[in-house]
Write a protein that holds these residues in place. Structure first.
Motif, PDB file in Angstrom:
ATOM      1  N   THR A 231       0.807  -1.227   0.000  1.00 56.11           N
ATOM      2  CA  THR A 231       0.000   0.000   0.000  1.00 56.11           C
ATOM      3  C   THR A 231       0.838   1.273   0.000  1.00 56.11           C
ATOM      4  O   THR A 231       0.274   2.361  -0.116  1.00 56.11           O
ATOM      5  CB  THR A 231      -0.920   0.019   1.234  1.00 56.11           C
ATOM      6  N   ASP A 232       2.165   1.146   0.163  1.00 53.73           N
ATOM      7  CA  ASP A 232       3.009   2.348   0.163  1.00 53.73           C
ATOM      8  C   ASP A 232       3.638   2.530  -1.211  1.00 53.73           C
ATOM      9  O   ASP A 232       3.275   1.849  -2.179  1.00 53.73           O
ATOM     10  CB  ASP A 232       4.082   2.268   1.267  1.00 53.73           C
ATOM     11  N   ASP A 240       5.168  -0.477 -11.168  1.00 49.35           N
ATOM     12  CA  ASP A 240       4.371  -0.268 -12.377  1.00 49.35           C
ATOM     13  C   ASP A 240       3.490  -1.489 -12.621  1.00 49.35           C
ATOM     14  O   ASP A 240       3.830  -2.613 -12.229  1.00 49.35           O
ATOM     15  CB  ASP A 240       5.299  -0.026 -13.568  1.00 49.35           C
ATOM     16  N   ILE A 241       2.350  -1.278 -13.259  1.00 48.92           N
ATOM     17  CA  ILE A 241       1.400  -2.367 -13.473  1.00 48.92           C
ATOM     18  C   ILE A 241       2.044  -3.538 -14.196  1.00 48.92           C
ATOM     19  O   ILE A 241       1.812  -4.712 -13.867  1.00 48.92           O
ATOM     20  CB  ILE A 241       0.157  -1.843 -14.244  1.00 48.92           C
ATOM     21  N   ASN A 242       2.925  -3.256 -15.157  1.00 51.12           N
ATOM     22  CA  ASN A 242       3.582  -4.332 -15.899  1.00 51.12           C
ATOM     23  C   ASN A 242       4.630  -5.046 -15.047  1.00 51.12           C
ATOM     24  O   ASN A 242       4.837  -6.253 -15.192  1.00 51.12           O
ATOM     25  CB  ASN A 242       4.215  -3.781 -17.173  1.00 51.12           C
ATOM     26  N   ARG A 280      -2.593   1.330  -3.359  1.00 52.42           N
ATOM     27  CA  ARG A 280      -1.540   2.283  -3.028  1.00 52.42           C
ATOM     28  C   ARG A 280      -2.133   3.535  -2.395  1.00 52.42           C
ATOM     29  O   ARG A 280      -3.071   4.134  -2.900  1.00 52.42           O
ATOM     30  CB  ARG A 280      -0.740   2.651  -4.275  1.00 52.42           C
ATOM     31  N   GLY A 281      -1.572   3.881  -1.232  1.00 55.46           N
ATOM     32  CA  GLY A 281      -2.015   5.070  -0.529  1.00 55.46           C
ATOM     33  C   GLY A 281      -3.179   4.863   0.409  1.00 55.46           C
ATOM     34  O   GLY A 281      -3.701   5.833   0.964  1.00 55.46           O
ATOM     35  N   LYS A 294      11.628   3.784  -3.504  1.00 57.19           N
ATOM     36  CA  LYS A 294      10.409   4.584  -3.577  1.00 57.19           C
ATOM     37  C   LYS A 294      10.102   4.932  -5.024  1.00 57.19           C
ATOM     38  O   LYS A 294      10.982   5.306  -5.797  1.00 57.19           O
ATOM     39  CB  LYS A 294      10.556   5.862  -2.757  1.00 57.19           C
ATOM     40  N   GLU A 295       8.843   4.812  -5.404  1.00 60.14           N
ATOM     41  CA  GLU A 295       8.393   5.151  -6.753  1.00 60.14           C
ATOM     42  C   GLU A 295       7.151   6.026  -6.641  1.00 60.14           C
ATOM     43  O   GLU A 295       6.288   5.798  -5.790  1.00 60.14           O
ATOM     44  CB  GLU A 295       8.057   3.894  -7.561  1.00 60.14           C
ATOM     45  N   ALA A 296       7.085   7.007  -7.516  1.00 59.22           N
ATOM     46  CA  ALA A 296       5.908   7.872  -7.539  1.00 59.22           C
ATOM     47  C   ALA A 296       4.724   7.097  -8.094  1.00 59.22           C
ATOM     48  O   ALA A 296       4.863   6.338  -9.053  1.00 59.22           O
ATOM     49  CB  ALA A 296       6.176   9.113  -8.394  1.00 59.22           C
TER      50      ALA A 296
END
Length: 304
Positions: A231-232, A240-242, A280-281, A294-296
């Motif tokens: 979730t973070d 990424d989804i892929n 996420r979030g 960490k990824e945006a």
């Protein structure tokens, strides 16, 4: 006084002519010796083209000739060093550029390191004085080379566009790498271009699949247990989804993550991946500490 160096120069020329005359039969003998070996190599390796054999034969012959000439030149310089030094000391020869080249042969490196004038300038500060010396020739020649190189580089890459810049080289390498990617769906290196599913039925199916197959390791709300928190914004193998789809499909056996290919269909794995993206979030209670990089978050609204 002037006759001795001139006579030495004439003797040096005669020695060179004599060496050339003696070298010609030697080269002919070498060619006759090497030719049968080249023919034998050609017969032993019929797969090699005649042109390839001739190229290496000529290259080896050229290298041998240069080696012989180099050895003869060194021997002549050593033998005639006293005469060459007397010739170098002539005022009409000493100051010329060719004379400085001759100086390298007799041990005077003035052509490379220059000559100190040892003349003090009218600069005196706290007892420190300055000599009026030129920059060493090796430094100046290196500086001139950088100027020529910079001009040639600019023309080659930015004027004529003959060479590829870094961006173009990267694109070329990526195209070459894409040719190596297998078309097989079971190839873990195959690139996918999926986007997260946002339709209600797909997310509901993903929720059910997650609760059945993933919650034991990642928690019912993705907070993380044995497996990492989902979730973070921190991801061990890409968020990424892929990348999530690839992790689900092929697993990470070294960390206990099983591969779900063959157990879930491609549609189901994409539904689970999309559900994980939707977590996420959400900040569930008792969330596990962040792991990985960490990824945006990437916001997508396109359905598969």
């Amino acid at each position: 006084m002037l006759a001795r160096p001139l006579a030495a120069a004439r003797r040096f020329r005669r020695v060179l002519l004599l060496a050339a005359g003696l070298l010609a039969p030697a080269l002919a003998a070498v060619a006759q010796t090497v030719a049968p070996e080249a023919a034998a190599a050609t017969a032993a390796a019929p797969a090699m083209g005649v042109q390839t054999v001739m190229f290496w034969f000529l290259l080896a012959t050229l290298g041998l000739v240069l080696l012989i000439f180099g050895l003869l030149f060194v021997l002549l310089v050593i033998k005639m060093k006293p005469q060459l030094r007397r010739l170098y000391e002539l005022p009409t020869v000493h100051a010329t550029w060719s004379g400085k080249v001759l100086g390298l042969l007799v041990g005077d490196p003035v052509l490379v390191v220059g000559r100190d004038k040892d003349e003090l300038m009218n600069h005196d500060y706290d007892g420190i004085t300055e000599f009026d010396n030129d920059l060493p020739p090796w430094w100046k020649y290196g500086f001139y080379f950088t100027i020529v190189f910079a001009v040639a580089y600019m023309v080659f890459y930015h004027v004529t566009y003959t060479g590829d810049l870094q961006a173009a080289e990267y694109e070329t390498e990526m195209q070459q790498a894409a040719l190596l990617v297998s078309a097989d769906d079971d190839d873990p290196n195959k690139l996918t271009t999926y986007t997260a599913l946002t339709a209600g039925p797909d997310l509901e199916a993903g929720t059910t699949l997650f609760a059945t197959n993933c919650a034991a390791c990642h928690g019912t709300e993705g907070e993380g247990k044995v497996g990492p928190n989902l979730t973070d914004d921190y991801w061990l193998h890409g968020g990424d989804i892929n990348q999530v789809y690839k992790t689900i499909k092929f697993g990470v056996t070294s960390k206990g993550m099983v591969a779900w290919k063959g157990k879930l269909s491609g549609k189901q794995m994409l539904q689970v991946s999309s559900y994980i993206e939707s977590l996420r979030g959400t900040n569930p209670p008792n969330a596990k500490e962040p792991q990985g990089e960490k990824e945006a978050p990437v916001i997508t609204a396109v359905s598969h």
